[in-house]
Design a protein around this motif. Structure first.
Motif, PDB file in Angstrom:
ATOM      1  N   ILE A  29     -22.420 128.071  37.539  1.00 50.69           N
ATOM      2  CA  ILE A  29     -23.870 127.980  36.965  1.00 50.69           C
ATOM      3  C   ILE A  29     -24.189 129.391  36.530  1.00 50.69           C
ATOM      4  CG2 ILE A  29     -26.261 127.397  37.038  1.00 50.69           C
ATOM      5  CD1 ILE A  29     -25.392 125.136  38.839  1.00 50.69           C
ATOM      6  N   SER A  30     -23.973 130.296  37.411  1.00 48.32           N
ATOM      7  CA  SER A  30     -24.334 131.814  37.476  1.00 48.32           C
ATOM      8  C   SER A  30     -23.684 132.366  36.174  1.00 48.32           C
ATOM      9  CB  SER A  30     -24.263 132.440  38.523  1.00 48.32           C
ATOM     10  OG  SER A  30     -25.023 132.036  39.681  1.00 48.32           O
ATOM     11  N   VAL A  31     -22.400 132.152  36.420  1.00 46.74           N
ATOM     12  CA  VAL A  31     -21.614 132.732  35.234  1.00 46.74           C
ATOM     13  C   VAL A  31     -21.747 132.274  33.908  1.00 46.74           C
ATOM     14  CG1 VAL A  31     -19.184 133.097  34.351  1.00 46.74           C
ATOM     15  CG2 VAL A  31     -19.616 133.686  36.576  1.00 46.74           C
ATOM     16  N   THR A  32     -21.972 130.919  33.880  1.00 46.22           N
ATOM     17  CA  THR A  32     -22.255 130.340  32.216  1.00 46.22           C
ATOM     18  C   THR A  32     -23.951 130.815  31.930  1.00 46.22           C
ATOM     19  OG1 THR A  32     -21.075 128.437  33.030  1.00 46.22           O
ATOM     20  CG2 THR A  32     -22.750 128.014  31.269  1.00 46.22           C
ATOM     21  N   ALA A  33     -24.792 131.062  32.868  1.00 50.48           N
ATOM     22  CA  ALA A  33     -26.146 131.715  32.231  1.00 50.48           C
ATOM     23  C   ALA A  33     -25.807 133.157  32.044  1.00 50.48           C
ATOM     24  CB  ALA A  33     -27.030 131.301  33.513  1.00 50.48           C
ATOM     25  N   VAL A  34     -25.136 133.800  32.632  1.00 47.35           N
ATOM     26  CA  VAL A  34     -25.233 135.319  32.445  1.00 47.35           C
ATOM     27  C   VAL A  34     -24.341 135.472  31.100  1.00 47.35           C
ATOM     28  CG1 VAL A  34     -24.116 137.388  32.974  1.00 47.35           C
ATOM     29  CG2 VAL A  34     -25.399 136.094  34.746  1.00 47.35           C
ATOM     30  N   LEU A  35     -23.253 134.709  30.897  1.00 47.55           N
ATOM     31  CA  LEU A  35     -22.498 134.856  29.815  1.00 47.55           C
ATOM     32  C   LEU A  35     -23.253 134.409  28.558  1.00 47.55           C
ATOM     33  CD1 LEU A  35     -19.643 135.367  28.328  1.00 47.55           C
ATOM     34  CD2 LEU A  35     -18.882 133.432  29.031  1.00 47.55           C
ATOM     35  N   ALA A  36     -23.724 133.207  28.465  1.00 48.47           N
ATOM     36  CA  ALA A  36     -24.356 132.715  27.422  1.00 48.47           C
ATOM     37  C   ALA A  36     -25.571 133.503  26.883  1.00 48.47           C
ATOM     38  CB  ALA A  36     -25.218 131.137  27.652  1.00 48.47           C
ATOM     39  N   LEU A  37     -26.448 134.070  27.796  1.00 46.66           N
ATOM     40  CA  LEU A  37     -27.474 134.913  27.391  1.00 46.66           C
ATOM     41  C   LEU A  37     -27.223 136.216  27.074  1.00 46.66           C
ATOM     42  CD1 LEU A  37     -30.120 134.171  30.428  1.00 46.66           C
ATOM     43  CD2 LEU A  37     -30.200 133.260  27.963  1.00 46.66           C
ATOM     44  N   ALA A  38     -25.963 136.940  27.672  1.00 44.73           N
ATOM     45  CA  ALA A  38     -25.607 138.040  27.594  1.00 44.73           C
ATOM     46  C   ALA A  38     -25.113 138.147  25.866  1.00 44.73           C
ATOM     47  CB  ALA A  38     -24.509 138.668  28.276  1.00 44.73           C
ATOM     48  N   ASN A  39     -24.244 136.805  25.691  1.00 45.61           N
ATOM     49  CA  ASN A  39     -23.578 136.956  24.413  1.00 45.61           C
ATOM     50  C   ASN A  39     -24.729 136.982  23.330  1.00 45.61           C
ATOM     51  OD1 ASN A  39     -21.005 136.555  24.700  1.00 45.61           O
ATOM     52  ND2 ASN A  39     -20.561 134.646  23.921  1.00 45.61           N
ATOM     53  N   VAL A  40     -25.830 136.255  23.484  1.00 40.65           N
ATOM     54  CA  VAL A  40     -26.878 136.136  22.620  1.00 40.65           C
ATOM     55  C   VAL A  40     -27.539 137.461  22.144  1.00 40.65           C
ATOM     56  CG1 VAL A  40     -29.035 135.235  22.095  1.00 40.65           C
ATOM     57  CG2 VAL A  40     -27.553 133.436  22.881  1.00 40.65           C
ATOM     58  N   ILE A  41     -27.868 138.152  23.458  1.00 40.88           N
ATOM     59  CA  ILE A  41     -28.528 139.345  23.339  1.00 40.88           C
ATOM     60  C   ILE A  41     -27.435 140.722  22.533  1.00 40.88           C
ATOM     61  CG2 ILE A  41     -29.152 141.191  24.747  1.00 40.88           C
ATOM     62  CD1 ILE A  41     -30.012 139.307  26.802  1.00 40.88           C
ATOM     63  N   ILE A  42     -26.403 140.433  22.985  1.00 39.54           N
ATOM     64  CA  ILE A  42     -25.362 141.388  22.323  1.00 39.54           C
ATOM     65  C   ILE A  42     -25.331 140.972  20.839  1.00 39.54           C
ATOM     66  CG2 ILE A  42     -23.000 142.375  22.308  1.00 39.54           C
ATOM     67  CD1 ILE A  42     -24.793 143.177  24.350  1.00 39.54           C
ATOM     68  N   SER A  43     -25.229 139.777  20.427  1.00 42.63           N
ATOM     69  CA  SER A  43     -25.092 139.349  19.136  1.00 42.63           C
ATOM     70  C   SER A  43     -26.387 139.562  18.203  1.00 42.63           C
ATOM     71  CB  SER A  43     -25.012 137.821  19.047  1.00 42.63           C
ATOM     72  OG  SER A  43     -25.131 137.338  17.743  1.00 42.63           O
ATOM     73  N   LEU A  44     -27.679 139.688  18.839  1.00 46.24           N
ATOM     74  CA  LEU A  44     -28.747 140.323  18.400  1.00 46.24           C
ATOM     75  C   LEU A  44     -28.779 141.518  18.116  1.00 46.24           C
ATOM     76  CD1 LEU A  44     -31.345 137.734  20.221  1.00 46.24           C
ATOM     77  CD2 LEU A  44     -30.724 137.772  17.801  1.00 46.24           C
ATOM     78  N   MET A  45     -28.195 142.234  18.930  1.00 49.57           N
ATOM     79  CA  MET A  45     -27.926 143.793  18.934  1.00 49.57           C
ATOM     80  C   MET A  45     -26.999 144.271  18.039  1.00 49.57           C
ATOM     81  SD  MET A  45     -29.198 144.524  22.656  1.00 49.57           S
ATOM     82  CE  MET A  45     -28.980 146.337  22.666  1.00 49.57           C
ATOM     83  N   ARG A  46     -25.733 143.468  17.657  1.00 50.55           N
ATOM     84  CA  ARG A  46     -24.795 143.945  17.326  1.00 50.55           C
ATOM     85  C   ARG A  46     -24.893 144.977  16.093  1.00 50.55           C
ATOM     86  NH1 ARG A  46     -25.921 139.019  14.818  1.00 50.55           N
ATOM     87  NH2 ARG A  46     -24.780 138.652  12.728  1.00 50.55           N
ATOM     88  N   ASN A  47     -25.821 144.782  15.301  1.00 51.30           N
ATOM     89  CA  ASN A  47     -25.647 145.805  14.061  1.00 51.30           C
ATOM     90  C   ASN A  47     -26.689 147.106  14.423  1.00 51.30           C
ATOM     91  OD1 ASN A  47     -24.447 144.045  12.420  1.00 51.30           O
ATOM     92  ND2 ASN A  47     -26.477 142.639  11.937  1.00 51.30           N
ATOM     93  N   THR A  48     -26.937 147.186  15.557  1.00 53.68           N
ATOM     94  CA  THR A  48     -27.747 148.217  16.174  1.00 53.68           C
ATOM     95  C   THR A  48     -27.152 149.264  17.145  1.00 53.68           C
ATOM     96  OG1 THR A  48     -29.061 147.087  17.581  1.00 53.68           O
ATOM     97  CG2 THR A  48     -29.997 147.243  15.191  1.00 53.68           C
ATOM     98  N   ILE A  49     -26.057 148.536  17.740  1.00 54.64           N
ATOM     99  CA  ILE A  49     -25.421 149.182  18.828  1.00 54.64           C
ATOM    100  C   ILE A  49     -24.169 150.302  18.195  1.00 54.64           C
ATOM    101  CG2 ILE A  49     -23.924 149.030  20.849  1.00 54.64           C
ATOM    102  CD1 ILE A  49     -25.131 146.216  21.212  1.00 54.64           C
ATOM    103  N   PRO A  50     -24.409 151.518  18.439  1.00 58.03           N
ATOM    104  CA  PRO A  50     -23.317 152.464  17.982  1.00 58.03           C
ATOM    105  C   PRO A  50     -22.088 152.027  18.831  1.00 58.03           C
ATOM    106  CG  PRO A  50     -25.336 153.603  18.766  1.00 58.03           C
ATOM    107  CD  PRO A  50     -25.559 152.307  19.097  1.00 58.03           C
ATOM    108  N   SER A  51     -21.033 152.008  18.144  1.00 61.76           N
ATOM    109  CA  SER A  51     -19.638 151.819  18.446  1.00 61.76           C
ATOM    110  C   SER A  51     -19.160 152.734  19.736  1.00 61.76           C
ATOM    111  CB  SER A  51     -18.710 151.934  17.349  1.00 61.76           C
ATOM    112  OG  SER A  51     -17.521 151.436  17.909  1.00 61.76           O
ATOM    113  N   SER A  52     -19.560 153.980  19.851  1.00 64.27           N
ATOM    114  CA  SER A  52     -19.114 154.755  20.961  1.00 64.27           C
ATOM    115  C   SER A  52     -19.762 154.346  22.348  1.00 64.27           C
ATOM    116  CB  SER A  52     -19.544 156.318  20.358  1.00 64.27           C
ATOM    117  OG  SER A  52     -21.105 156.233  20.206  1.00 64.27           O
ATOM    118  N   ILE A  53     -20.982 153.883  22.231  1.00 67.13           N
ATOM    119  CA  ILE A  53     -21.448 153.381  23.462  1.00 67.13           C
ATOM    120  C   ILE A  53     -21.672 151.628  23.389  1.00 67.13           C
ATOM    121  CG2 ILE A  53     -22.967 155.540  23.517  1.00 67.13           C
ATOM    122  CD1 ILE A  53     -25.383 153.714  22.815  1.00 67.13           C
TER     123      ILE A  53
END
Length: 206
Positions: free
Chosen positions: A45-69
Protein backbone atom coordinates in the motif's frame (compact mmCIF):
# COMPACT_ATOMS: atom_id res chain seq x y z
CA UNK A 1 -9.05 -0.38 -28.76
CA UNK A 2 -8.51 3.15 -27.40
CA UNK A 3 -9.90 2.10 -24.03
CA UNK A 4 -7.54 -0.87 -23.92
CA UNK A 5 -4.60 1.36 -24.83
CA UNK A 6 -5.62 3.88 -22.16
CA UNK A 7 -5.57 1.30 -19.38
CA UNK A 8 -2.49 -0.55 -20.64
CA UNK A 9 -0.23 1.21 -18.08
CA UNK A 10 -2.52 -0.10 -15.31
CA UNK A 11 -2.82 -3.75 -16.36
CA UNK A 12 0.49 -4.44 -18.12
CA UNK A 13 2.63 -4.30 -14.92
CA UNK A 14 0.40 -6.87 -13.23
CA UNK A 15 1.83 -9.66 -15.38
CA UNK A 16 3.42 -9.04 -18.79
CA UNK A 17 5.72 -6.27 -17.54
CA UNK A 18 5.74 -6.97 -13.81
CA UNK A 19 8.45 -4.88 -12.12
CA UNK A 20 9.66 -7.74 -9.90
CA UNK A 21 9.49 -10.93 -11.95
CA UNK A 22 10.00 -9.44 -15.43
CA UNK A 23 12.09 -6.32 -14.86
CA UNK A 24 13.70 -7.85 -11.73
CA UNK A 25 13.39 -4.66 -9.66
CA UNK A 26 12.52 -4.22 -5.98
CA UNK A 27 14.03 -7.56 -4.98
CA UNK A 28 15.39 -6.12 -1.70
CA UNK A 29 11.84 -5.63 -0.42
CA UNK A 30 11.00 -9.23 -1.28
CA UNK A 31 13.84 -10.31 1.00
CA UNK A 32 13.17 -7.90 3.81
CA UNK A 33 9.43 -7.65 4.47
CA UNK A 34 7.88 -10.92 3.30
CA UNK A 35 8.38 -13.13 6.34
CA UNK A 36 4.88 -12.05 7.41
CA UNK A 37 1.86 -11.01 5.33
CA UNK A 38 0.93 -7.93 7.34
CA UNK A 39 4.14 -5.94 6.72
CA UNK A 40 4.13 -7.10 3.08
CA UNK A 41 0.60 -5.73 2.64
CA UNK A 42 1.46 -2.44 4.33
CA UNK A 43 4.59 -2.09 2.19
CA UNK A 44 2.47 -2.74 -0.92
CA UNK A 45 0.00 0.00 0.00
CA UNK A 46 2.82 2.41 0.89
CA UNK A 47 4.79 1.88 -2.31
CA UNK A 48 1.64 2.08 -4.46
CA UNK A 49 0.55 5.35 -2.83
CA UNK A 50 4.00 6.92 -3.11
CA UNK A 51 4.51 5.77 -6.70
CA UNK A 52 1.09 6.91 -7.93
CA UNK A 53 1.33 10.34 -6.29
CA UNK A 54 4.96 10.85 -7.30
CA UNK A 55 4.15 9.94 -10.90
CA UNK A 56 1.34 12.51 -10.99
CA UNK A 57 3.44 15.26 -9.41
CA UNK A 58 6.42 14.69 -11.69
CA UNK A 59 4.11 14.49 -14.72
CA UNK A 60 2.57 17.85 -13.81
CA UNK A 61 6.04 19.36 -13.45
CA UNK A 62 7.64 17.62 -16.42
CA UNK A 63 7.77 20.68 -18.66
CA UNK A 64 9.30 22.90 -15.99
CA UNK A 65 11.98 20.61 -14.53
CA UNK A 66 15.47 21.36 -15.93
CA UNK A 67 17.00 18.17 -17.27
CA UNK A 68 20.19 18.70 -15.29
CA UNK A 69 18.42 18.49 -11.92
CA UNK A 70 15.53 16.13 -12.71
CA UNK A 71 16.88 13.31 -10.51
CA UNK A 72 17.23 15.67 -7.54
CA UNK A 73 13.67 16.92 -8.03
CA UNK A 74 12.38 13.36 -8.24
CA UNK A 75 14.18 12.41 -5.03
CA UNK A 76 12.77 15.44 -3.20
CA UNK A 77 9.22 14.61 -4.29
CA UNK A 78 9.54 10.94 -3.33
CA UNK A 79 11.23 11.77 -0.01
CA UNK A 80 8.42 14.16 0.94
CA UNK A 81 5.77 11.53 0.16
CA UNK A 82 7.67 8.84 2.05
CA UNK A 83 7.90 11.06 5.14
CA UNK A 84 4.12 11.56 5.02
CA UNK A 85 3.50 7.82 4.64
CA UNK A 86 5.92 7.05 7.48
CA UNK A 87 4.18 9.48 9.84
CA UNK A 88 0.75 8.09 8.97
CA UNK A 89 1.95 4.54 9.68
CA UNK A 90 3.46 5.59 13.01
CA UNK A 91 0.21 7.32 13.97
CA UNK A 92 -2.21 4.53 13.04
CA UNK A 93 -0.26 1.25 12.76
CA UNK A 94 2.72 1.74 15.03
CA UNK A 95 3.50 -1.97 15.48
CA UNK A 96 3.66 -2.55 11.73
CA UNK A 97 5.71 0.61 11.28
CA UNK A 98 8.14 -0.67 13.88
CA UNK A 99 8.32 -4.06 12.17
CA UNK A 100 9.08 -2.45 8.83
CA UNK A 101 11.79 -0.38 10.50
CA UNK A 102 14.05 1.39 7.99
CA UNK A 103 12.43 -0.20 4.94
CA UNK A 104 9.72 2.47 4.70
CA UNK A 105 12.43 5.09 4.49
CA UNK A 106 14.22 3.09 1.83
CA UNK A 107 11.20 3.49 -0.46
CA UNK A 108 12.97 6.72 -1.42
CA UNK A 109 15.63 4.70 -3.23
CA UNK A 110 13.32 1.97 -4.53
CA UNK A 111 14.45 1.40 -8.11
CA UNK A 112 10.87 0.74 -9.25
CA UNK A 113 9.79 4.24 -8.21
CA UNK A 114 12.80 6.05 -9.67
CA UNK A 115 12.57 3.96 -12.83
CA UNK A 116 8.90 4.81 -13.45
CA UNK A 117 9.44 8.50 -12.76
CA UNK A 118 12.32 8.60 -15.22
CA UNK A 119 10.87 6.34 -17.90
CA UNK A 120 7.16 7.20 -17.76
CA UNK A 121 6.11 10.20 -15.66
CA UNK A 122 8.56 12.58 -17.35
CA UNK A 123 7.11 11.71 -20.77
CA UNK A 124 3.38 11.34 -20.16
CA UNK A 125 0.35 13.24 -18.95
CA UNK A 126 -0.87 12.95 -15.31
CA UNK A 127 -3.69 10.41 -15.88
CA UNK A 128 -1.57 7.79 -17.67
CA UNK A 129 1.19 8.47 -15.12
CA UNK A 130 -1.28 7.83 -12.29
CA UNK A 131 -2.41 4.55 -13.87
CA UNK A 132 1.21 3.53 -14.39
CA UNK A 133 1.97 4.21 -10.72
CA UNK A 134 -1.02 2.20 -9.52
CA UNK A 135 -0.27 -0.65 -11.92
CA UNK A 136 3.40 -0.96 -11.00
CA UNK A 137 2.63 -0.63 -7.29
CA UNK A 138 0.06 -3.41 -7.48
CA UNK A 139 2.32 -5.55 -9.68
CA UNK A 140 5.05 -5.18 -7.09
CA UNK A 141 2.59 -5.90 -4.28
CA UNK A 142 1.17 -9.05 -5.86
CA UNK A 143 4.59 -10.65 -5.75
CA UNK A 144 5.20 -9.53 -2.16
CA UNK A 145 1.84 -10.96 -1.05
CA UNK A 146 2.44 -14.30 -2.80
CA UNK A 147 5.93 -14.65 -1.33
CA UNK A 148 4.81 -13.65 2.17
CA UNK A 149 1.85 -16.06 1.97
CA UNK A 150 4.08 -19.09 1.49
CA UNK A 151 6.80 -17.89 3.85
CA UNK A 152 4.45 -17.16 6.75
CA UNK A 153 2.23 -20.20 6.19
CA UNK A 154 5.05 -22.74 5.92
CA UNK A 155 7.52 -20.94 8.18
CA UNK A 156 5.24 -19.93 11.05
CA UNK A 157 1.99 -21.81 10.45
CA UNK A 158 0.06 -18.53 10.48
CA UNK A 159 -1.51 -16.01 8.12
CA UNK A 160 -1.77 -12.40 9.26
CA UNK A 161 -0.73 -13.71 12.67
CA UNK A 162 -3.65 -16.16 12.96
CA UNK A 163 -2.93 -19.84 13.48
CA UNK A 164 -3.83 -21.87 10.37
CA UNK A 165 -2.77 -25.41 11.16
CA UNK A 166 -4.65 -27.04 14.06
CA UNK A 167 -2.79 -27.96 17.22
CA UNK A 168 -3.50 -31.61 16.52
CA UNK A 169 -1.10 -31.45 13.57
CA UNK A 170 1.71 -30.30 15.84
CA UNK A 171 0.79 -32.92 18.43
CA UNK A 172 1.08 -35.53 15.66
CA UNK A 173 4.60 -34.35 14.83
CA UNK A 174 4.17 -31.56 12.26
CA UNK A 175 6.81 -28.83 12.52
CA UNK A 176 7.01 -25.41 10.93
CA UNK A 177 9.78 -25.05 8.36
CA UNK A 178 12.11 -22.53 9.96
CA UNK A 179 14.05 -22.12 6.70
CA UNK A 180 11.07 -20.34 5.14
CA UNK A 181 11.46 -17.28 7.34
CA UNK A 182 15.11 -16.83 6.39
CA UNK A 183 15.86 -14.22 3.65
CA UNK A 184 17.32 -16.70 1.11
CA UNK A 185 13.97 -18.49 0.90
CA UNK A 186 12.40 -15.30 -0.41
CA UNK A 187 14.72 -15.49 -3.40
CA UNK A 188 13.85 -19.13 -3.95
CA UNK A 189 10.11 -18.41 -3.83
CA UNK A 190 10.55 -15.47 -6.23
CA UNK A 191 12.57 -17.73 -8.54
CA UNK A 192 9.72 -20.27 -8.53
CA UNK A 193 7.23 -17.52 -9.39
CA UNK A 194 9.47 -16.34 -12.25
CA UNK A 195 9.76 -19.91 -13.55
CA UNK A 196 5.97 -20.40 -13.47
CA UNK A 197 5.38 -17.00 -15.07
CA UNK A 198 7.84 -17.68 -17.90
CA UNK A 199 6.34 -21.13 -18.44
CA UNK A 200 2.89 -19.58 -18.92
CA UNK A 201 4.08 -16.57 -20.95
CA UNK A 202 6.19 -18.18 -23.66
CA UNK A 203 6.81 -14.80 -25.35
CA UNK A 204 8.91 -13.70 -22.35
CA UNK A 205 11.37 -16.53 -22.77
CA UNK A 206 14.73 -15.50 -24.19
Amino acid sequence: MNLKKTFLPLFNPLSKDNPVIVQVLGICSALAVTAKMEPALVMTISVTAVLALANVIISLMRNTIPSSIRIIVQLVVVAALVVIVDQVLKAYTYDVSKALSVFIGLIITNCIIMGRLEAFALNNRPWPAFLDGIGNGLGYGIILIIVSFFRELLGSGTLFGCQVFPQSWYDAGYMNNGLMILPPMALIVVACIIWAHRAINKDLQE
